[in-house]
Design an enzyme around this catalytic site. Structure first.
Site, PDB file in Angstrom:
ATOM      1  N   TYR A  31      41.015  39.025  35.968  1.00 28.16           N
ATOM      2  CA  TYR A  31      41.424  37.951  36.991  1.00 28.16           C
ATOM      3  C   TYR A  31      40.941  36.778  36.987  1.00 28.16           C
ATOM      4  CZ  TYR A  31      42.586  36.614  41.620  1.00 28.16           C
ATOM      5  OH  TYR A  31      43.270  35.855  42.729  1.00 28.16           O
ATOM      6  N   ALA A  35      48.472  33.455  38.666  1.00 30.24           N
ATOM      7  CA  ALA A  35      47.789  34.503  38.192  1.00 30.24           C
ATOM      8  C   ALA A  35      48.421  35.834  39.194  1.00 30.24           C
ATOM      9  CB  ALA A  35      46.337  34.801  38.127  1.00 30.24           C
ATOM     10  N   GLU A  36      48.559  35.536  40.364  1.00 28.71           N
ATOM     11  CA  GLU A  36      48.970  36.447  41.424  1.00 28.71           C
ATOM     12  C   GLU A  36      50.254  37.078  41.362  1.00 28.71           C
ATOM     13  OE1 GLU A  36      46.873  38.258  43.435  1.00 28.71           O
ATOM     14  OE2 GLU A  36      44.974  37.220  43.478  1.00 28.71           O
ATOM     15  N   SER A  37      51.167  36.067  41.347  1.00 24.92           N
ATOM     16  CA  SER A  37      52.613  36.356  41.721  1.00 24.92           C
ATOM     17  C   SER A  37      53.511  35.564  40.522  1.00 24.92           C
ATOM     18  CB  SER A  37      53.060  35.969  42.903  1.00 24.92           C
ATOM     19  OG  SER A  37      53.148  34.553  43.026  1.00 24.92           O
ATOM     20  N   ILE A  92      45.903  30.196  40.987  1.00 26.06           N
ATOM     21  CA  ILE A  92      45.913  31.238  41.836  1.00 26.06           C
ATOM     22  C   ILE A  92      47.279  31.940  42.110  1.00 26.06           C
ATOM     23  CG2 ILE A  92      45.368  32.500  43.852  1.00 26.06           C
ATOM     24  CD1 ILE A  92      42.871  30.390  44.318  1.00 26.06           C
TER      25      ILE A  92
END
Length: 189
Positions: free
Chosen positions: A173, A65-67, A62
């Site tokens: 995502y 993928a997020e940051s 996560i």
């Protein structure tokens, strides 16, 4: 006889050289992949994933993928930090887990962000009865959207039809995180 022995020794040497090169290439590929899929902030990921009984590799996936492990990132939608939390979501999770009042600036702190993000993901997992795909979908698109998609049979309640997620960003995502998750397991498990 001596000629056959020399040929055998040369053949054995070539085999050893090829094996050495082969294993060297594998190690280089492994190093490259570990640079692409790093383990960072492990003290927080390990602690809070264990506290929430969540696979740590999913949290790494996560965050990737997020940051991409940048704690200072803020999205167009005002999601902040490593796990890209909205301030309202973070405040709600903070109240739920008895964390003092959370301000926007707190979300740039890796420990706070991972603690709240992991708690939020854990909540979503429980909400969707342990279904990672639905939890990831809701992490990105929100519970309301996911519940509506299930109600109107746009997606299945078991999350088995990721390809039907109507938001292209969320569709990509979820696939990206599942791919990241598989890479983390392959590289570090």
């Amino acid at each position: 006889m001596a000629k056959k022995l020399i040929i055998c020794l040369v053949a054995i040497t070539i085999i050893f050289v090829l094996l050495f090169v082969f294993f060297k290439i594998i190690r280089i590929q492994d190093k490259i992949l570990k640079n692409i899929y790093p383990i960072k902030y492990s003290e927080y990921v390990e602690k809070y994933s264990k506290d929430e009984n969540i696979d740590k590799y999913m949290i790494y996936a996560i965050i990737k993928a997020e940051s991409n492990f940048n704690p200072n990132v803020k999205s167009k939608s005002k999601a902040i930090g490593l796990m890209q939390l909205l301030e309202a979501t973070a405040a709600e999770r903070a109240r739920t887990i008895d964390v003092q009042d959370v301000q926007e600036s707190d979300l740039y702190d890796p420990e706070t962000n991972i603690k709240l993000g992991t708690s939020y993901y854990s909540y979503l997992l429980k909400y969707y009865n342990g279904n990672n795909i639905l939890a990831l979908t809701a992490y990105n698109a929100g519970i309301g959207n996911v519940n509506e998609w299930i109600e109107y049979e746009i997606i299945k309640s078991d999350g088995s039809d990721v390809e039907n997620i109507p938001f292209k960003e969320t569709n990509n995502y979820v696939r990206k995180i599942l791919k990241n998750y598989q890479m983390y397991i392959k590289l570090y498990n």
